[in-house]
Design an enzyme around this catalytic site. Structure first.
Site, short mmCIF file in Angstrom:
data_model
loop_
_atom_site.label_atom_id
_atom_site.label_comp_id
_atom_site.label_asym_id
_atom_site.label_seq_id
_atom_site.Cartn_x
_atom_site.Cartn_y
_atom_site.Cartn_z
CD GLN A 1 -42.37 -10.46 0.74
OE1 GLN A 1 -42.18 -10.38 1.92
NE2 GLN A 1 -43.50 -9.95 0.14
CB SER A 40 -11.76 -1.35 0.84
OG SER A 40 -12.06 -2.11 -0.46
CG HIS A 60 -26.04 -19.90 -7.32
ND1 HIS A 60 -25.98 -18.34 -7.73
CD2 HIS A 60 -26.41 -20.28 -8.56
CE1 HIS A 60 -26.22 -18.05 -8.78
NE2 HIS A 60 -26.41 -19.07 -9.35
N GLY A 61 -26.65 -21.33 -2.93
CA GLY A 61 -26.46 -22.44 -2.06
C GLY A 61 -25.30 -23.47 -2.26
NE ARG A 70 -6.26 4.03 -6.72
CZ ARG A 70 -5.47 4.61 -6.13
NH1 ARG A 70 -5.62 6.11 -6.12
NH2 ARG A 70 -4.48 4.46 -5.24
CG ASP A 128 -7.05 8.62 -12.60
OD1 ASP A 128 -8.02 8.42 -11.81
OD2 ASP A 128 -7.18 9.13 -13.75
CB SER A 178 -0.91 -0.16 1.27
OG SER A 178 -1.73 -1.12 1.39
CD GLU A 225 -4.47 -1.17 -10.39
OE1 GLU A 225 -3.89 0.05 -10.08
OE2 GLU A 225 -4.12 -2.00 -11.10
C1 LIG Z 1 -4.12 -10.78 -7.67
C2 LIG Z 1 -3.46 -9.76 -7.59
C3 LIG Z 1 -2.79 -9.01 -8.44
C4 LIG Z 1 -1.95 -7.97 -8.22
N1 LIG Z 1 -1.25 -7.18 -9.35
C5 LIG Z 1 -0.24 -6.20 -9.30
C6 LIG Z 1 0.36 -5.79 -10.58
O1 LIG Z 1 0.09 -6.03 -11.50
N2 LIG Z 1 1.31 -4.88 -10.23
C7 LIG Z 1 1.56 -4.28 -8.82
O2 LIG Z 1 2.32 -3.62 -8.77
N3 LIG Z 1 1.11 -5.19 -7.89
C8 LIG Z 1 0.00 -6.00 -8.00
N4 LIG Z 1 -0.46 -6.47 -6.79
C9 LIG Z 1 -0.44 -5.98 -5.57
C10 LIG Z 1 -1.37 -5.04 -4.98
O3 LIG Z 1 -1.26 -3.95 -5.56
C11 LIG Z 1 -0.93 -4.96 -3.39
O4 LIG Z 1 -1.36 -6.17 -2.91
C12 LIG Z 1 -1.87 -3.97 -2.81
O5 LIG Z 1 -1.19 -2.84 -2.95
C13 LIG Z 1 -1.67 -4.14 -1.24
O6 LIG Z 1 -0.34 -4.15 -0.65
P1 LIG Z 1 -0.05 -5.38 0.06
O7 LIG Z 1 -0.55 -6.71 -0.55
O8 LIG Z 1 1.41 -5.44 0.44
O9 LIG Z 1 -0.87 -5.10 1.59
P2 LIG Z 1 -0.46 -4.05 2.54
O10 LIG Z 1 0.07 -2.84 2.20
O11 LIG Z 1 0.71 -4.90 3.50
O12 LIG Z 1 -1.81 -4.02 3.24
C14 LIG Z 1 -2.13 -5.18 3.99
C15 LIG Z 1 -3.74 -4.84 4.64
O13 LIG Z 1 -3.40 -3.63 5.64
C16 LIG Z 1 -4.13 -2.62 4.99
N5 LIG Z 1 -3.47 -1.28 5.26
C17 LIG Z 1 -2.37 -1.09 4.40
N6 LIG Z 1 -1.96 0.18 5.04
C18 LIG Z 1 -3.04 0.87 5.74
C19 LIG Z 1 -3.12 2.00 6.35
N7 LIG Z 1 -2.26 3.03 6.40
N8 LIG Z 1 -4.42 2.08 7.11
C20 LIG Z 1 -5.17 1.39 7.05
N9 LIG Z 1 -4.97 -0.03 6.51
C21 LIG Z 1 -3.84 -0.02 5.71
C22 LIG Z 1 -4.43 -2.79 3.58
O14 LIG Z 1 -5.81 -2.28 3.07
C23 LIG Z 1 -4.61 -4.09 3.68
O15 LIG Z 1 -6.04 -4.80 4.13
C24 LIG Z 1 -1.44 -7.47 -7.00
C25 LIG Z 1 -2.12 -8.32 -6.06
C26 LIG Z 1 -3.05 -9.29 -6.16
C27 LIG Z 1 -3.61 -9.84 -4.89
#
Ligand SMILES: Cc1cc2nc3c(=O)[nH]c(=O)nc-3n(C[C@H](O)[C@H](O)[C@H](O)COP(=O)(O)OP(=O)(O)OC[C@H]3O[C@@H](n4cnc5c(N)ncnc54)[C@H](O)[C@@H]3O)c2cc1C
Length: 379
Positions: free
Chosen positions: A263, A351, A323-324, A227, A224, A120, A348
């Site tokens: 419902q 959340s 779908h269960g 996303r 951008d 991140s 990207e």
């Molecule tokens: C299927 C897949 C495809 C991908 N493809 C690419 C790609 O093509 N190129 C590329 O460069 N990367 C790619 N990624 C990597 C992706 O961009 C990263 O997984 C993402 O940026 C999150 O980083 P991380 O997995 O190291 O999680 P972390 O940054 O370690 O985060 C772990 C958790 O902590 C939360 N978190 C982190 N920082 C904070 C904060 N400051 N405050 C609160 N919560 C926080 C995050 O939301 C997450 O829930 C891919 C990942 C997946 C799973």
């Protein structure tokens, strides 16, 4: 309620219905998008959509593809990011070499930002490039989870240089570049994901995008685009969840009535139908702002990505519920949508990162909180 396709995607809708949906579970099982499909996308001209059409159309196309197969949509996402970077920041020599093949899809691009320590927070990037004797650069680094990394001809790579983080376009076949496929991912299993290593890889001077130290600005621009694509693809997941759920609920009887007559099931379907309209409207709004060159598009895209990806997870969860046991089964589309939707909440900018960016923007606009740009060190 109909899940009618967004305007301008008539060709894509037929393609998704006939060439994508019937095979998507097999791609997922085989963990690969086959070459024939990559070629079909090229024949339709869709690899180049980020530069050949409007951003509203781009989102409509990525929604349709996402309705059929998130793995293919993920390949289109990262390819579009690389193509956008070459088009916007590439030197003449780089544009001459790569713009046409990337637009036509005869060469594919991928996006290399994430590392073990830099997720991140991409400002923690440790990959580095140093000037090579005689000109150009020498690149070292280890990039993880590179969507399309197994197949791409070029990588958009972010690495530390003397003046901060810089962006480079690196040929996959260059000496010192190697890749290892990543198998067994939770979702987007067919997206040809790989780890990519650079060990003294020699790059020409023209590989540098923009100027040295412009990496953060370039990452902001390409994220951008990424996303926008993921928001649209997530909208497609909602559409697929709704279509499958309605079909199932209209055909299965339990408790003396069709599921769709209960419902409590109708409430789940209502939420999907409303979320589909809302997600699509947010994507269209962000795309229209991009087309108008309005910087407000950055926050609009964060909002679209945040809403659509969380709504996709909700819709996919409810689709499995409707779908269960069938939806829990290996090879069932609801099973795949559920796993793919989770990935949309992580890539990207997760959340949580979108929540931080959107809240900080709102606080700053109100005169509170410290200013933060939508990249904010958040991939
Ligand atoms: C299927 C897949 C495809 C991908 N493809 C690419 C790609 O093509 N190129 C590329 O460069 N990367 C790619 N990624 C990597 C992706 O961009 C990263 O997984 C993402 O940026 C999150 O980083 P991380 O997995 O190291 O999680 P972390 O940054 O370690 O985060 C772990 C958790 O902590 C939360 N978190 C982190 N920082 C904070 C904060 N400051 N405050 C609160 N919560 C926080 C995050 O939301 C997450 O829930 C891919 C990942 C997946 C799973």
């Amino acid at each position: 309620m109909s899940t009618a396709a967004p305007p301008g995607t008539a060709g894509a809708r037929a393609f998704v219905d006939t060439e994508l949906i019937p095979h998507a579970d097999a791609f997922d099982r085989d963990e690969a998008i086959p070459e024939w499909l990559l070629g079909s996308v090229a024949e339709h001209g869709w690899w180049g959509a980020v530069r050949t059409g409007s951003m509203v159309e781009f989102a409509a196309l990525h929604e349709e593809i996402g309705r059929g197969c998130s793995s293919l949509r993920s390949l289109l996402t990262v390819h579009s990011m690389a193509l956008y970077a070459v088009d916007r920041w590439g030197a003449d020599a780089l544009r001459e070499r790569w713009l046409e093949p990337l637009t036509a899809g005869t060469a594919l691009g991928a996006f290399c930002l994430t590392e073990s320590a830099a997720g991140s927070d991409f400002t923690a990037v440790e990959a580095s490039a140093r000037p090579a004797p005689g000109g150009g650069w020498l690149l070292d680094g280890h990039k993880k989870w590179v969507t399309g990394g197994e197949r791409a001809e070029v990588f958009l790579v972010f690495a530390r240089t003397g003046r901060g983080v810089s962006a480079f376009l690196v040929e996959a076949g260059a000496p010192g570049v190697s890749r290892t496929p990543v198998r067994g991912l939770l979702g987007t299993r067919a997206a040809l994901t790989a780890e990519v290593r650079f060990e003294g890889a020699r790059l020409p001077a023209a590989a540098l995008l923009g100027a040295e130290g412009m990496g953060t600005a370039i990452a902001t621009g390409v994220l951008d685009i990424g996303r926008h694509s993921v928001a649209a693809g997530s909208t497609g997941i909602i559409a697929a969840a709704l279509e499958g759920s309605v079909r199932h609920a209209a055909g299965r009887r339990q408790g003396g009535a069709l599921l769709g007559e209960h419902q409590l099931i109708q409430r789940l379907i209502t939420r999907m139908a409303v979320d589909l309209r809302a997600a699509r409207a947010l994507c269209r709004d962000a795309g229209a702002l991009k087309d108008a060159g309005d910087p407000a598009t950055l926050m609009a895209t964060c909002a679209a990505k945040y809403f659509a990806s969380t709504a996709a997870m909700r819709a996919a969860t409810d689709a499995v519920q409707i779908h269960g046991a069938v939806g829990c089964s290996d090879g069932h589309p609801a099973n795949r949508l559920f796993r793919d939707a989770k990935i949309m909440e992580i890539i990207e900018g997760s959340s949580q990162i979108q929540e931080i960016l959107i809240a900080q923007h709102a606080l700053t606009a109100a005169g509170a909180g410290r200013p933060r740009t939508p990249e904010g060190g958040a991939s």
